[in-house]
Scaffold this active site. Structure first.
Site, PDB file in Angstrom:
ATOM      1  N   LEU A  14       0.685  -1.214   0.186  1.00 33.68           N
ATOM      2  CA  LEU A  14      -0.109  -0.157  -0.201  1.00 33.68           C
ATOM      3  C   LEU A  14       1.348   1.287   0.210  1.00 33.68           C
ATOM      4  O   LEU A  14       0.214   2.362  -1.160  1.00 33.68           O
ATOM      5  CB  LEU A  14      -0.547  -0.150   1.264  1.00 33.68           C
ATOM      6  CG  LEU A  14      -1.783   1.362   1.355  1.00 33.68           C
ATOM      7  CD1 LEU A  14      -2.879   1.020   0.193  1.00 33.68           C
ATOM      8  CD2 LEU A  14      -2.735   0.997   2.635  1.00 33.68           C
ATOM      9  N   ASP A  56      14.438   3.189   9.423  1.00 30.36           N
ATOM     10  CA  ASP A  56      13.448   1.776  10.432  1.00 30.36           C
ATOM     11  C   ASP A  56      12.320   2.308  11.393  1.00 30.36           C
ATOM     12  O   ASP A  56      13.053   3.344  12.270  1.00 30.36           O
ATOM     13  CB  ASP A  56      14.089   1.129  10.946  1.00 30.36           C
ATOM     14  CG  ASP A  56      13.523  -0.428  11.860  1.00 30.36           C
ATOM     15  OD1 ASP A  56      12.930   0.251  12.034  1.00 30.36           O
ATOM     16  OD2 ASP A  56      14.138  -1.558  11.977  1.00 30.36           O
ATOM     17  N   ASN A  83       2.711   4.176   7.537  1.00 31.25           N
ATOM     18  CA  ASN A  83       1.740   2.891   7.070  1.00 31.25           C
ATOM     19  C   ASN A  83       3.155   1.605   7.250  1.00 31.25           C
ATOM     20  O   ASN A  83       2.134   1.019   7.385  1.00 31.25           O
ATOM     21  CB  ASN A  83       2.013   3.300   4.847  1.00 31.25           C
ATOM     22  CG  ASN A  83       1.738   2.082   4.895  1.00 31.25           C
ATOM     23  OD1 ASN A  83       0.880   2.054   4.192  1.00 31.25           O
ATOM     24  ND2 ASN A  83       2.791   1.773   4.273  1.00 31.25           N
ATOM     25  N   SER A 134      -4.020   2.133   9.394  1.00 36.67           N
ATOM     26  CA  SER A 134      -4.799   1.301  10.667  1.00 36.67           C
ATOM     27  C   SER A 134      -5.312  -0.254   9.914  1.00 36.67           C
ATOM     28  O   SER A 134      -4.809  -1.150   9.041  1.00 36.67           O
ATOM     29  CB  SER A 134      -5.987   1.862  11.617  1.00 36.67           C
ATOM     30  OG  SER A 134      -6.545   0.887  12.956  1.00 36.67           O
ATOM     31  N   TYR A 148      -1.644  -9.296  15.950  1.00 36.13           N
ATOM     32  CA  TYR A 148      -2.063  -7.723  15.508  1.00 36.13           C
ATOM     33  C   TYR A 148      -2.839  -6.897  15.336  1.00 36.13           C
ATOM     34  O   TYR A 148      -3.207  -5.712  15.436  1.00 36.13           O
ATOM     35  CB  TYR A 148      -2.505  -8.679  13.595  1.00 36.13           C
ATOM     36  CG  TYR A 148      -2.001  -7.618  13.050  1.00 36.13           C
ATOM     37  CD1 TYR A 148      -1.673  -6.680  12.798  1.00 36.13           C
ATOM     38  CD2 TYR A 148      -3.989  -7.313  12.750  1.00 36.13           C
ATOM     39  CE1 TYR A 148      -1.855  -5.580  11.295  1.00 36.13           C
ATOM     40  CE2 TYR A 148      -3.665  -6.440  10.907  1.00 36.13           C
ATOM     41  CZ  TYR A 148      -2.767  -5.658  11.301  1.00 36.13           C
ATOM     42  OH  TYR A 148      -2.908  -4.192   9.483  1.00 36.13           O
ATOM     43  N   LYS A 152      -3.526  -3.206  16.206  1.00 37.05           N
ATOM     44  CA  LYS A 152      -3.518  -2.070  15.805  1.00 37.05           C
ATOM     45  C   LYS A 152      -5.517  -1.018  16.386  1.00 37.05           C
ATOM     46  O   LYS A 152      -5.654  -0.363  16.292  1.00 37.05           O
ATOM     47  CB  LYS A 152      -5.004  -2.711  14.538  1.00 37.05           C
ATOM     48  CG  LYS A 152      -3.638  -3.077  13.484  1.00 37.05           C
ATOM     49  CD  LYS A 152      -2.817  -1.825  13.153  1.00 37.05           C
ATOM     50  CE  LYS A 152      -1.781  -2.219  11.250  1.00 37.05           C
ATOM     51  NZ  LYS A 152      -1.474  -0.548  10.861  1.00 37.05           N
ATOM     52  N   THR A 183      -1.240  -6.961  -1.364  1.00 36.34           N
ATOM     53  CA  THR A 183       0.094  -6.382  -1.099  1.00 36.34           C
ATOM     54  C   THR A 183       0.637  -7.519  -0.406  1.00 36.34           C
ATOM     55  O   THR A 183       0.160  -9.474  -0.569  1.00 36.34           O
ATOM     56  CB  THR A 183       0.008  -5.982   0.501  1.00 36.34           C
ATOM     57  OG1 THR A 183      -0.262  -6.419   1.431  1.00 36.34           O
ATOM     58  CG2 THR A 183      -1.095  -4.302   0.042  1.00 36.34           C
TER      59      THR A 183
HETATM   60  O1  NJP Z   1       2.110  -4.898   3.775  1.00 37.71           O
HETATM   61  P1  NJP Z   1       3.214  -4.565   2.845  1.00 37.71           P
HETATM   62  P2  NJP Z   1       0.901  -3.224   3.414  1.00 37.71           P
HETATM   63  N1  NJP Z   1      10.064  -0.116   9.441  1.00 37.71           N
HETATM   64  O2  NJP Z   1       4.085  -6.537   3.626  1.00 37.71           O
HETATM   65  C1  NJP Z   1       6.918  -1.794   5.708  1.00 37.71           C
HETATM   66  C2  NJP Z   1      -1.663  -2.706   6.475  1.00 37.71           C
HETATM   67  N2  NJP Z   1      -3.094  -3.267   6.444  1.00 37.71           N
HETATM   68  O3  NJP Z   1       0.889  -2.907   2.601  1.00 37.71           O
HETATM   69  O4  NJP Z   1      11.430  -1.784   5.598  1.00 37.71           O
HETATM   70  C3  NJP Z   1      10.131   0.695   8.483  1.00 37.71           C
HETATM   71  O5  NJP Z   1       3.091  -5.291   1.627  1.00 37.71           O
HETATM   72  C4  NJP Z   1       7.801  -2.575   4.393  1.00 37.71           C
HETATM   73  O6  NJP Z   1       9.193  -2.624   3.734  1.00 37.71           O
HETATM   74  P3  NJP Z   1      10.608  -2.944   4.035  1.00 37.71           P
HETATM   75  C5  NJP Z   1      -0.858  -2.608   8.120  1.00 37.71           C
HETATM   76  O7  NJP Z   1      -0.923  -3.426   9.295  1.00 37.71           O
HETATM   77  C6  NJP Z   1      -2.723  -4.034   5.595  1.00 37.71           C
HETATM   78  O8  NJP Z   1      -0.478  -4.889   3.504  1.00 37.71           O
HETATM   79  O9  NJP Z   1      11.179  -3.062   3.226  1.00 37.71           O
HETATM   80  N3  NJP Z   1       9.088  -0.024   7.481  1.00 37.71           N
HETATM   81  C7  NJP Z   1       6.722  -2.705   3.667  1.00 37.71           C
HETATM   82  O10 NJP Z   1       6.796  -1.167   2.705  1.00 37.71           O
HETATM   83  C8  NJP Z   1       0.385  -2.352   7.414  1.00 37.71           C
HETATM   84  O11 NJP Z   1      -0.169  -0.956   8.248  1.00 37.71           O
HETATM   85  C9  NJP Z   1      -3.806  -4.904   4.846  1.00 37.71           C
HETATM   86  O12 NJP Z   1      11.102  -3.952   4.518  1.00 37.71           O
HETATM   87  C10 NJP Z   1       8.902  -1.520   7.495  1.00 37.71           C
HETATM   88  C11 NJP Z   1       6.249  -2.029   4.116  1.00 37.71           C
HETATM   89  O13 NJP Z   1       5.627  -1.268   5.717  1.00 37.71           O
HETATM   90  C12 NJP Z   1      -0.151  -0.956   6.106  1.00 37.71           C
HETATM   91  O14 NJP Z   1      -1.245  -1.952   5.849  1.00 37.71           O
HETATM   92  C13 NJP Z   1      -5.153  -4.937   5.909  1.00 37.71           C
HETATM   93  C14 NJP Z   1       8.881  -1.812   8.978  1.00 37.71           C
HETATM   94  C15 NJP Z   1       4.679  -3.339   4.613  1.00 37.71           C
HETATM   95  O15 NJP Z   1       4.348  -4.101   2.693  1.00 37.71           O
HETATM   96  C16 NJP Z   1       0.757  -1.754   5.009  1.00 37.71           C
HETATM   97  O16 NJP Z   1       0.333  -2.864   4.568  1.00 37.71           O
HETATM   98  C17 NJP Z   1      -5.338  -3.935   6.551  1.00 37.71           C
HETATM   99  C18 NJP Z   1      10.003  -0.925   9.985  1.00 37.71           C
HETATM  100  N4  NJP Z   1      10.078  -1.398  11.538  1.00 37.71           N
HETATM  101  C19 NJP Z   1      -4.423  -3.135   6.905  1.00 37.71           C
HETATM  102  N5  NJP Z   1       8.438  -2.956   8.975  1.00 37.71           N
HETATM  103  C20 NJP Z   1      -3.819  -6.252   3.913  1.00 37.71           C
HETATM  104  N6  NJP Z   1      -2.469  -5.611   2.869  1.00 37.71           N
HETATM  105  O17 NJP Z   1      -4.329  -6.897   4.019  1.00 37.71           O
HETATM  106  C21 NJP Z   1       7.644  -3.351   7.723  1.00 37.71           C
HETATM  107  O18 NJP Z   1      -6.394  -3.968   7.170  1.00 37.71           O
HETATM  108  N7  NJP Z   1       7.691  -2.036   7.255  1.00 37.71           N
END
Ligand code: NJP
Length: 271
Positions: A14, A56, A83, A134, A148, A152, A183
């Site tokens: 996202l 991070d 995000n 969220s 999880y 949230k 995603t």
């Molecule tokens: O997931 P994903 P989404 N520091 O795994 C990064 C919420 N959500 O896009 O560092 C900095 O494709 C990671 O980057 P990298 C969900 O809870 C989702 O779906 O390179 N960055 C990657 O760019 C979340 O809050 C769904 O690994 C960190 C990104 O986060 C948001 O949507 C449903 C990190 C994750 O990309 C985006 O998740 C819903 C850190 N410590 C809510 N850890 C759904 N997809 O179904 C991770 O209700 N990242």
């Protein structure tokens, strides 16, 4: 130059779509994620409206440095998209304390770090929008999602109150509760599972993991569509304070509200 956006977790999912949609709308985007290489693979070379920074969000000091650097270079942060996040999936008792804390370290305390670094700059200008990703899991919890959801729910409680503190100072807030989005969220590259085997839960956990495996890549929600909605709402002077995205999310959230209303009503007779 358009507005200046800071998007966390922008390497994929996202966050990537939000960064792309903002760029397409003529905005200036600072895209962050843990890996600078992943950002380069996603966005290619930097240009005058795209700046990519490794961050991070669990590192509070690094988060402050990034916010200050953006303000120094671009003069402001107009929109923060908080995000970055991931899911610890599985039954509560299958998680160690360290695994639960890791979930909160990223989804709650990391997200707070970013807001804490950016809010002073927005307050100083009496202007800005904080978009917090969220989840419908911040409104409704189910077996397999307890850890999880706990993170949230915490984001919801914190941001619902913090938004009211910021509003008189000219800083707006948009809380986004998506349903299931296509995603990496359920993929092994993002999602993690509880590490303790408990025979009482073995069958239910196996069923839950089969559900996650089947859902991975087949989620109904289109992250690009949500990204475009968020960018469109951000450009409005009067954006709503909440966006529940997807038929699945609206159905689950609606059922929760109905159940709560019934529980509240019946509580009147229970003393
Ligand atoms: O997931 P994903 P989404 N520091 O795994 C990064 C919420 N959500 O896009 O560092 C900095 O494709 C990671 O980057 P990298 C969900 O809870 C989702 O779906 O390179 N960055 C990657 O760019 C979340 O809050 C769904 O690994 C960190 C990104 O986060 C948001 O949507 C449903 C990190 C994750 O990309 C985006 O998740 C819903 C850190 N410590 C809510 N850890 C759904 N997809 O179904 C991770 O209700 N990242």
């Amino acid at each position: 130059m358009g507005k200046v956006w800071l998007v966390t977790g922008a390497s994929r999912g996202l966050g990537r779509e939000i960064a792309r949609a903002a760029l397409a709308g003529g905005e200036t985007v600072v895209a962050t994620a843990r890996s600078a290489d992943a950002l380069r693979d996603t966005f290619g070379d930097e240009h005058d409206r795209l700046h990519a920074l490794a961050l991070d969000i669990t590192d509070a000091e690094a988060t402050n440095v990034v916010a200050a650097e953006i303000v120094e270079r671009f003069g402001a942060i107009d929109v923060l998209v908080n995000n970055a996040g991931y899911a610890e999936l599985g039954f509560f008792e299958t998680f160690t304390d360290a695994e639960v804390r890791r979930q909160f370290e990223v989804n709650v305390f990391g997200t707070m770090n970013v807001a804490r670094a950016v809010a002073p700059h927005m307050r100083a200008r009496r202007s800005g929008l904080i978009v917090t990703i969220s989840s419908v899991s911040g409104l409704v919890s189910n077996g397999g999602g307890a850890v999880y959801s706990a993170s949230k729910f915490a984001v919801e409680g914190w941001m619902e109150g913090f938004a009211q503190e910021l509003e008189p100072l000219g800083v707006r807030s948009l809380l986004v509760e998506p349903g299931m989005l296509r995603t990496d969220f359920m993929d092994g590259t993002s999602a993690r599972f509880g590490s303790i085997d408990i025979p009482d839960y073995a069958e239910a956990v196996a069923q839950y993991r089969a559900f996650v495996d089947a859902a991975n890549g087949n989620q109904p929600g289109d992250p690009q569509l949500l990204a475009e909605r968020i960018v469109a709402l951000a450009s409005k002077g009067e954006a709503p304070s909440r966006l529940v995205f997807g038929d699945d999310a609206r159905q689950w959230a609606g059922a929760k509200v109905d159940q709560l209303r019934q529980d509240i009503h019946q509580s009147a007779d229970r003393g």
